[in-house]
Design an enzyme around this catalytic site. Structure first.
Site, PDB file in Angstrom:
ATOM      1  N   GLU A  49       0.886  -1.156   0.000  1.00 32.32           N
ATOM      2  CA  GLU A  49       0.000   0.000   0.000  1.00 32.32           C
ATOM      3  C   GLU A  49       0.931   1.214   0.000  1.00 32.32           C
ATOM      4  O   GLU A  49       1.764   1.353   0.898  1.00 32.32           O
ATOM      5  CB  GLU A  49      -0.869  -0.051   1.271  1.00 32.32           C
ATOM      6  CG  GLU A  49      -2.009   0.923   1.312  1.00 32.32           C
ATOM      7  CD  GLU A  49      -3.197   0.546   0.437  1.00 32.32           C
ATOM      8  OE1 GLU A  49      -3.259  -0.590  -0.082  1.00 32.32           O
ATOM      9  OE2 GLU A  49      -4.048   1.419   0.237  1.00 32.32           O
ATOM     10  N   ASP A  60      -4.836  11.539   7.996  1.00 29.74           N
ATOM     11  CA  ASP A  60      -3.596  11.028   8.572  1.00 29.74           C
ATOM     12  C   ASP A  60      -3.188  11.746   9.843  1.00 29.74           C
ATOM     13  O   ASP A  60      -3.325  12.957   9.966  1.00 29.74           O
ATOM     14  CB  ASP A  60      -2.461  11.141   7.538  1.00 29.74           C
ATOM     15  CG  ASP A  60      -2.609  10.098   6.458  1.00 29.74           C
ATOM     16  OD1 ASP A  60      -2.564   8.909   6.791  1.00 29.74           O
ATOM     17  OD2 ASP A  60      -2.793  10.471   5.284  1.00 29.74           O
ATOM     18  N   TYR A 174     -10.975  -1.843   2.501  1.00 32.60           N
ATOM     19  CA  TYR A 174     -10.020  -1.288   3.461  1.00 32.60           C
ATOM     20  C   TYR A 174     -10.809  -0.976   4.723  1.00 32.60           C
ATOM     21  O   TYR A 174     -11.577  -0.019   4.764  1.00 32.60           O
ATOM     22  CB  TYR A 174      -9.363  -0.025   2.903  1.00 32.60           C
ATOM     23  CG  TYR A 174      -8.158   0.450   3.695  1.00 32.60           C
ATOM     24  CD1 TYR A 174      -8.261   0.792   5.034  1.00 32.60           C
ATOM     25  CD2 TYR A 174      -6.901   0.558   3.091  1.00 32.60           C
ATOM     26  CE1 TYR A 174      -7.171   1.213   5.752  1.00 32.60           C
ATOM     27  CE2 TYR A 174      -5.792   0.978   3.801  1.00 32.60           C
ATOM     28  CZ  TYR A 174      -5.930   1.312   5.134  1.00 32.60           C
ATOM     29  OH  TYR A 174      -4.844   1.735   5.849  1.00 32.60           O
TER      30      TYR A 174
END
Lengths: 272, 390
Positions: A49, A60, A174
């Site tokens: 990934e 993030d 995911y």
């Protein structure tokens, strides 16, 4: 080019859970990053990934934000990322998923982006800031380019929405283990087990789990809950950050850690 | 979502999947409560008795004489907290309360939205966290103190240039991890749907009042309505009142910083390209690859690389015009208005006034211009002094 379908079928036969390391392409620079990715492949990564750095990565946490900044400062951009992917694939035919933000794709040109990166050897592109409601903006051009589609499911995704997400997914789901952004965590979210079970009851596409997965024990728990893959990002990126002046030490730590995760993951016990 | 949140091609909600349930809940609650009688009554009370609405529309004497036409100021600077931001913070804060949320978070640039939210947090007894870039904390320290006095926690944001964009990033990240009990009180008419619509709704009192007051005082509609544009909340609140009045020119003034040619500015509509940031498609200051550029402006409140989606739409359709004012002209205008009228304008709002000064001698004397004086400039005195001593 190896497809996700092939990769996950092989793993299933071997009763193994996929080890999926995440790196930011170009962190801390092109060559060191390439060496680290190769280290991870040698250490037994089943799928990669990879992130293309973005200035404003809202999904993030601080570890990957800093990696994005390092990579951008070293000159990483989508065109160079293309070159990077080609080099990784030249070494080994391993499935690669990109994980990135929508504006970079928009500016490159959606169709051209998917076409170019598929040709370079990418299997899927997961857009962190694109929900299933707008998925049609990317699924058609992605599939036309020959890419698989990967979308995220989170602990607060409603079951009906999970079904819609599963229906649009051709690569793997995911599965975000927690409510929050990427980053190492001491403990694994207790939402994981139920989330994997729910998804497994809804869909046959592989289910891979990421966000907050930080130790071999976390990986093992996720594998035992029935996941098809374990995605580890911030923990690895943190190793790069702590050895910025010593790439060999970073590489050694990454190799050792992934070796431990690999042993924690294999062999997988029979499917429930 | 019930609505797509689009203004033409702009807007939408480009966010990570984890935020979708929170945005859906917010959309549902907004459409349930915004026309609810009890909600409207409570908000109306707070607008009148807490915030000080309606704000006056003031026909400037010496400033009008100076520019040669009739300039009316919509005095949002006189509201509680010193800026229009209180309208939206009261509206969304009350919405949070009606939704049963117990915690508020907000981003802030100049500190005005942070302060308004901290005040509302105190008023409603809610735990409040304000995300603020470290650069902005430094240049708006008075507002930081005020927020803390209201009981809010000010969370310093170090990422990027330590300005509004970075504060929004961190507020979104925090919200992602705390969506269950936390209400994100977004301050600008930007960000993902439903925020642009919600913020416009709670700021629309500005334009509605200004239109009515202009008719009362002059017997006709203005020729020109001007407001500054960063994310664009005060401007959209003002413009909304006049959108259907086709003969009223709407002008939005962006932060021209050191000048558009220098690249050191925050003029997304004047010099940006369409992109996606903070959940919305909009004009965006970005490099050729799509990385968001650092912005620069003397006013922290306009220092933002993107802009609200409806402004993008109004620009493309030609209903509103967008121009930029540079820092030097803003400084001159700040001093000018203060000297001529005894009114200290916020540096943000001064951008709109700088456009007016620029029109000196170009418009007939009977021209009526309504300018949104969106905030007061007390917070900026130190910045002006520092800029002038250079």
């Amino acid at each position: 080019m190896k497809s996700y379908q092939q990769a996950f079928a092989e793993l299933k036969k071997q009763k193994r859970t996929a080890l999926i390391p995440f790196f930011v392409i170009g962190d801390p620079d092109f060559d060191a990053s390439l060496a680290l990715v190769k280290t991870a492949v040698d250490a037994g990564a089943d799928v990669l990934e990879l992130g293309i750095p973005f200035s404003d990565p809202i999904a993030d946490g601080p570890t990957i934000q800093k990696a994005d900044i390092r990579a951008m400062r070293s000159g990483m951009n989508p065109a160079r990322a293309l070159e990077f992917v080609r080099k990784v694939k030249k070494d080994k035919d391993i499935p690669i998923g990109l994980l990135m933000y929508y504006n970079l794709i928009q500016q490159y040109g959606v169709e051209k982006f998917f076409k170019d990166f598929h040709e370079a050897g990418v299997n899927s592109v997961l857009v962190a800031d694109l929900s299933i409601d707008d998925a049609d903006e990317v699924t058609e051009p992605a599939q036309a380019a020959g890419l698989d589609t990967v979308f995220m499911v989170t602990p607060n995704t409603e079951p009906a929405r999970m079904k819609r997400i599963a229906a649009k997914t051709t690569g793997f789901i995911y599965t975000v283990s927690l409510l929050g952004v990427t980053g190492s965590r001491a403990a694994l979210s207790n939402a994981v087990d139920g989330l994997i079970r729910k998804l497994k009851g809804l869909t046959a596409v592989p289910v891979c789990v990421g966000f907050g997965v930080s130790t071999p024990e976390h990986a093992k728990t996720i594998a035992e809950a029935g996941a098809d893959g374990v995605i580890i990002g911030s923990r690895l990126v943190g190793m790069i950050e702590s050895h910025l002046n010593d790439p060999r030490a970073a590489s050694k730590e990454v190799a050792e850690f992934l070796g431990q995760v690999k042993s924690a993951l294999a062999p997988r016990r029979p499917n429930r | 979502m019930k609505h797509d949140g689009r203004f033409g091609e702009y807007g939408g909600y480009y966010v990570p999947e984890v935020l979708i349930p929170a945005l859906e809940e917010l959309e549902e609650a907004f459409y349930r409560f915004y026309k609810d009688k009890a909600f409207e009554a409570e908000l109306g009370q707070l607008f009148r008795h807490y915030a000080g609405r309606p704000s006056p529309l003031y026909h400037t004497r010496r400033f009008s004489e100076h520019v040669g036409f009739q300039v009316y100021l919509k005095r949002e600077d006189l509201l509680h907290g010193g800026a229009h931001k209180i309208n939206n913070s009261l509206g969304q804060g009350l919405l949070a309360k009606y939704m049963g949320k117990t915690k508020l978070i907000a981003e802030t640039g100049a500190g005005q939205h942070g302060l308004a939210t901290a005040m509302v947090g105190a008023l409603l007894g809610m735990e409040t966290k304000i995300f603020m870039g470290i650069t902005d904390i430094e240049r708006q320290s008075v507002n930081v103190h005020k927020m803390r006095l209201c009981g809010a926690e000010v969370v310093p944001v170090e990422g990027g240039t330590g300005t509004l964009k970075d504060a929004i990033n961190d507020a979104l990240r925090y919200w992602t991890a705390n969506v269950t009990d936390t209400f994100y009180l977004f301050g600008s008419a930007a960000g993902p749907h439903p925020y642009p619509t919600i913020v416009k709704h709670f700021q629309s009192c500005i334009g509605r009042e200004a239109r009515r007051q202009c008719l009362e005082q002059t017997g006709r509609l203005p020729d020109l309505v001007v407001a500054c544009v960063g994310g664009g909340s005060n401007a959209i609140g003002m413009f909304t009142g006049f959108l259907d009045d086709k003969d009223v020119r709407l002008v939005g003034v962006e932060a021209g910083g050191k000048g558009l040619k220098t690249g050191k500015h925050a003029a997304s509509l004047s010099a940006g390209r369409v992109g996606i940031l903070h959940g919305a498609k909009a004009y965006l200051l970005q490099d050729e690859n799509g990385q968001v550029l650092d912005t620069e402006s003397i006013s922290a409140g306009l220092d933002y690389a993107a802009v609200g989606p409806e402004h993008c739409y109004l620009k493309d359709t030609g209903r509103a015009e967008y121009v930029a004012a540079v820092d030097d002209d803003v400084l001159d205008t700040f001093e000018l208005l203060t000297k001529l009228e005894g009114i200290l304008p916020a540096l943000e709002s001064t951008h709109a006034l700088a456009y007016i000064v620029n029109q000196k001698g170009k418009l007939p004397p009977e021209t009526i211009a309504v300018v949104n004086l969106s905030g007061r400039g007390d917070k900026d005195v130190g910045i002006v002094e520092k800029a002038r001593s250079k």
